[in-house]
Design a protein around this motif. Structure first.
Motif, PDB file in Angstrom:
ATOM      1  N   ARG A  67     -60.782 -66.783   6.479  1.00 54.07           N
ATOM      2  CA  ARG A  67     -61.327 -65.555   5.880  1.00 54.07           C
ATOM      3  C   ARG A  67     -62.606 -65.109   6.595  1.00 54.07           C
ATOM      4  O   ARG A  67     -62.862 -63.924   6.738  1.00 54.07           O
ATOM      5  CB  ARG A  67     -61.591 -65.756   4.391  1.00 54.07           C
ATOM      6  CG  ARG A  67     -60.327 -65.725   3.561  1.00 54.07           C
ATOM      7  CD  ARG A  67     -60.633 -65.800   2.064  1.00 54.07           C
ATOM      8  NE  ARG A  67     -59.614 -66.625   1.445  1.00 54.07           N
ATOM      9  CZ  ARG A  67     -59.827 -67.786   0.824  1.00 54.07           C
ATOM     10  NH1 ARG A  67     -61.035 -68.252   0.681  1.00 54.07           N
ATOM     11  NH2 ARG A  67     -58.829 -68.470   0.322  1.00 54.07           N
ATOM     12  N   GLU A  68     -63.383 -66.086   7.040  1.00 57.25           N
ATOM     13  CA  GLU A  68     -64.656 -65.772   7.690  1.00 57.25           C
ATOM     14  C   GLU A  68     -64.487 -65.302   9.134  1.00 57.25           C
ATOM     15  O   GLU A  68     -65.115 -64.335   9.542  1.00 57.25           O
ATOM     16  CB  GLU A  68     -65.580 -66.990   7.643  1.00 57.25           C
ATOM     17  CG  GLU A  68     -66.040 -67.334   6.239  1.00 57.25           C
ATOM     18  CD  GLU A  68     -66.783 -68.657   6.167  1.00 57.25           C
ATOM     19  OE1 GLU A  68     -66.939 -69.335   7.210  1.00 57.25           O
ATOM     20  OE2 GLU A  68     -67.203 -69.017   5.048  1.00 57.25           O
ATOM     21  N   SER A  69     -63.643 -65.991   9.907  1.00 58.99           N
ATOM     22  CA  SER A  69     -63.545 -65.679  11.334  1.00 58.99           C
ATOM     23  C   SER A  69     -62.185 -65.127  11.758  1.00 58.99           C
ATOM     24  O   SER A  69     -62.061 -64.594  12.857  1.00 58.99           O
ATOM     25  CB  SER A  69     -63.849 -66.930  12.163  1.00 58.99           C
ATOM     26  OG  SER A  69     -62.825 -67.898  11.979  1.00 58.99           O
ATOM     27  N   HIS A  75     -56.504 -76.276  13.467  1.00 61.22           N
ATOM     28  CA  HIS A  75     -56.232 -77.331  12.486  1.00 61.22           C
ATOM     29  C   HIS A  75     -55.486 -78.458  13.185  1.00 61.22           C
ATOM     30  O   HIS A  75     -54.503 -78.222  13.880  1.00 61.22           O
ATOM     31  CB  HIS A  75     -55.392 -76.794  11.330  1.00 61.22           C
ATOM     32  CG  HIS A  75     -54.895 -77.869  10.418  1.00 61.22           C
ATOM     33  ND1 HIS A  75     -55.741 -78.591   9.601  1.00 61.22           N
ATOM     34  CD2 HIS A  75     -53.650 -78.367  10.226  1.00 61.22           C
ATOM     35  CE1 HIS A  75     -55.015 -79.481   8.921  1.00 61.22           C
ATOM     36  NE2 HIS A  75     -53.757 -79.360   9.289  1.00 61.22           N
ATOM     37  N   LEU A 116     -58.380 -72.228   4.956  1.00 59.43           N
ATOM     38  CA  LEU A 116     -58.376 -70.888   4.362  1.00 59.43           C
ATOM     39  C   LEU A 116     -59.747 -70.207   4.355  1.00 59.43           C
ATOM     40  O   LEU A 116     -59.855 -69.023   4.686  1.00 59.43           O
ATOM     41  CB  LEU A 116     -57.783 -70.944   2.956  1.00 59.43           C
ATOM     42  CG  LEU A 116     -56.314 -71.381   2.902  1.00 59.43           C
ATOM     43  CD1 LEU A 116     -55.836 -71.496   1.466  1.00 59.43           C
ATOM     44  CD2 LEU A 116     -55.435 -70.435   3.696  1.00 59.43           C
ATOM     45  N   ILE A 117     -60.804 -70.922   3.993  1.00 63.68           N
ATOM     46  CA  ILE A 117     -62.147 -70.312   3.991  1.00 63.68           C
ATOM     47  C   ILE A 117     -62.579 -69.933   5.414  1.00 63.68           C
ATOM     48  O   ILE A 117     -62.998 -68.802   5.647  1.00 63.68           O
ATOM     49  CB  ILE A 117     -63.176 -71.225   3.279  1.00 63.68           C
ATOM     50  CG1 ILE A 117     -62.872 -71.256   1.781  1.00 63.68           C
ATOM     51  CG2 ILE A 117     -64.602 -70.742   3.539  1.00 63.68           C
ATOM     52  CD1 ILE A 117     -63.707 -72.240   0.989  1.00 63.68           C
ATOM     53  N   PRO A 118     -62.448 -70.856   6.405  1.00 64.67           N
ATOM     54  CA  PRO A 118     -62.787 -70.440   7.782  1.00 64.67           C
ATOM     55  C   PRO A 118     -61.923 -69.281   8.294  1.00 64.67           C
ATOM     56  O   PRO A 118     -62.403 -68.442   9.051  1.00 64.67           O
ATOM     57  CB  PRO A 118     -62.547 -71.699   8.614  1.00 64.67           C
ATOM     58  CG  PRO A 118     -62.655 -72.824   7.654  1.00 64.67           C
ATOM     59  CD  PRO A 118     -62.177 -72.297   6.343  1.00 64.67           C
ATOM     60  N   GLU A 129     -58.006 -75.531   1.480  1.00 69.43           N
ATOM     61  CA  GLU A 129     -58.905 -74.424   1.147  1.00 69.43           C
ATOM     62  C   GLU A 129     -60.171 -74.478   2.006  1.00 69.43           C
ATOM     63  O   GLU A 129     -60.540 -73.496   2.641  1.00 69.43           O
ATOM     64  CB  GLU A 129     -59.261 -74.458  -0.346  1.00 69.43           C
ATOM     65  CG  GLU A 129     -60.125 -73.317  -0.810  1.00 69.43           C
ATOM     66  CD  GLU A 129     -59.398 -71.985  -0.867  1.00 69.43           C
ATOM     67  OE1 GLU A 129     -60.080 -70.953  -0.729  1.00 69.43           O
ATOM     68  OE2 GLU A 129     -58.168 -71.965  -1.034  1.00 69.43           O
ATOM     69  N   SER A 130     -60.829 -75.640   2.036  1.00 72.15           N
ATOM     70  CA  SER A 130     -62.109 -75.730   2.741  1.00 72.15           C
ATOM     71  C   SER A 130     -61.966 -75.816   4.257  1.00 72.15           C
ATOM     72  O   SER A 130     -62.804 -75.297   4.989  1.00 72.15           O
ATOM     73  CB  SER A 130     -62.905 -76.929   2.228  1.00 72.15           C
ATOM     74  OG  SER A 130     -62.209 -78.127   2.493  1.00 72.15           O
ATOM     75  N   LYS A 131     -60.912 -76.471   4.746  1.00 72.73           N
ATOM     76  CA  LYS A 131     -60.766 -76.670   6.190  1.00 72.73           C
ATOM     77  C   LYS A 131     -60.023 -75.543   6.895  1.00 72.73           C
ATOM     78  O   LYS A 131     -60.182 -75.371   8.099  1.00 72.73           O
ATOM     79  CB  LYS A 131     -60.049 -77.987   6.470  1.00 72.73           C
ATOM     80  CG  LYS A 131     -60.856 -79.199   6.145  1.00 72.73           C
ATOM     81  CD  LYS A 131     -60.133 -80.447   6.569  1.00 72.73           C
ATOM     82  CE  LYS A 131     -60.996 -81.673   6.347  1.00 72.73           C
ATOM     83  NZ  LYS A 131     -60.360 -82.884   6.833  1.00 72.73           N
ATOM     84  N   GLU A 136     -55.879 -80.309  -1.219  1.00 69.20           N
ATOM     85  CA  GLU A 136     -57.012 -79.481  -1.604  1.00 69.20           C
ATOM     86  C   GLU A 136     -57.945 -79.185  -0.436  1.00 69.20           C
ATOM     87  O   GLU A 136     -58.701 -78.214  -0.476  1.00 69.20           O
ATOM     88  CB  GLU A 136     -57.769 -80.139  -2.748  1.00 69.20           C
ATOM     89  CG  GLU A 136     -56.938 -80.208  -4.019  1.00 69.20           C
ATOM     90  CD  GLU A 136     -57.650 -80.937  -5.145  1.00 69.20           C
ATOM     91  OE1 GLU A 136     -58.868 -81.178  -5.038  1.00 69.20           O
ATOM     92  OE2 GLU A 136     -56.970 -81.261  -6.127  1.00 69.20           O
TER      93      GLU A 136
END
Length: 147
Positions: free
Chosen positions: A109-111, A116, A105-107, A101-103, A98
């Motif tokens: 989408r933003e940058s 990783h 996929l979200i970053p 998503e936070s480590k 889980e």
């Protein structure tokens, strides 16, 4: 899958690595205790362990990401050797679940780009912790890639 990997990555073919998907996600790569994988003191060669660590980490990451959407390229690979491998060794990369998503996929989408880091443990059949590989991957959306 192992036949396809041998064809697509001819450098690894002579080493006899065997990839096994893990039941709960992740990947293990087995390094056989063959002559070609041994060093001058009859242990598994450091470079064979590093290659297995990179392979396990990369395949484990590609299991969680769509390679049609993202380019994944190795940025750094650090190895710590703890014990000499005198039998077959298995490199294991576990999914981040889980936290993906936070480590990642979200970053992304933003940058459009994110680094990783994945830790891979390498153990022999007797349970000895042979080495630890730390691979850092750059993950980038294909539309952000410039060559």
């Amino acid at each position: 899958m192992n036949m396809v990997l041998s064809y697509m990555i001819p450098f690894n073919r002579p080493h006899g690595f065997r990839v096994t998907p893990l039941p709960d996600g992740g990947v293990s790569v087995r390094v056989p205790f063959w002559r070609i994988n041994r060093n001058h003191v009859n242990g598994i060669h450091a470079c064979a362990l590093a290659t297995a660590s990179e392979m396990a980490s990369g395949l484990g990451l590609l299991e969680q990401l769509d390679p049609k959407q993202y380019r994944v390229i190795l940025r750094t690979l650090n190895m710590e050797y703890h014990y000499q491998g005198k039998e077959a060794v298995v490199a294991t990369s576990l999914p981040i679940g889980e936290a993906m998503e936070s480590k990642v996929l979200i970053p992304l989408r933003e940058s459009g780009v994110v680094d990783h880091t994945d830790v891979v443990e390498l153990k022999d059949g007797s349970g000895n912790h042979i080495a630890t590989g730390t691979a850092t991957w750059q993950i980038k959306a294909w539309d952000k890639v410039r060559t």
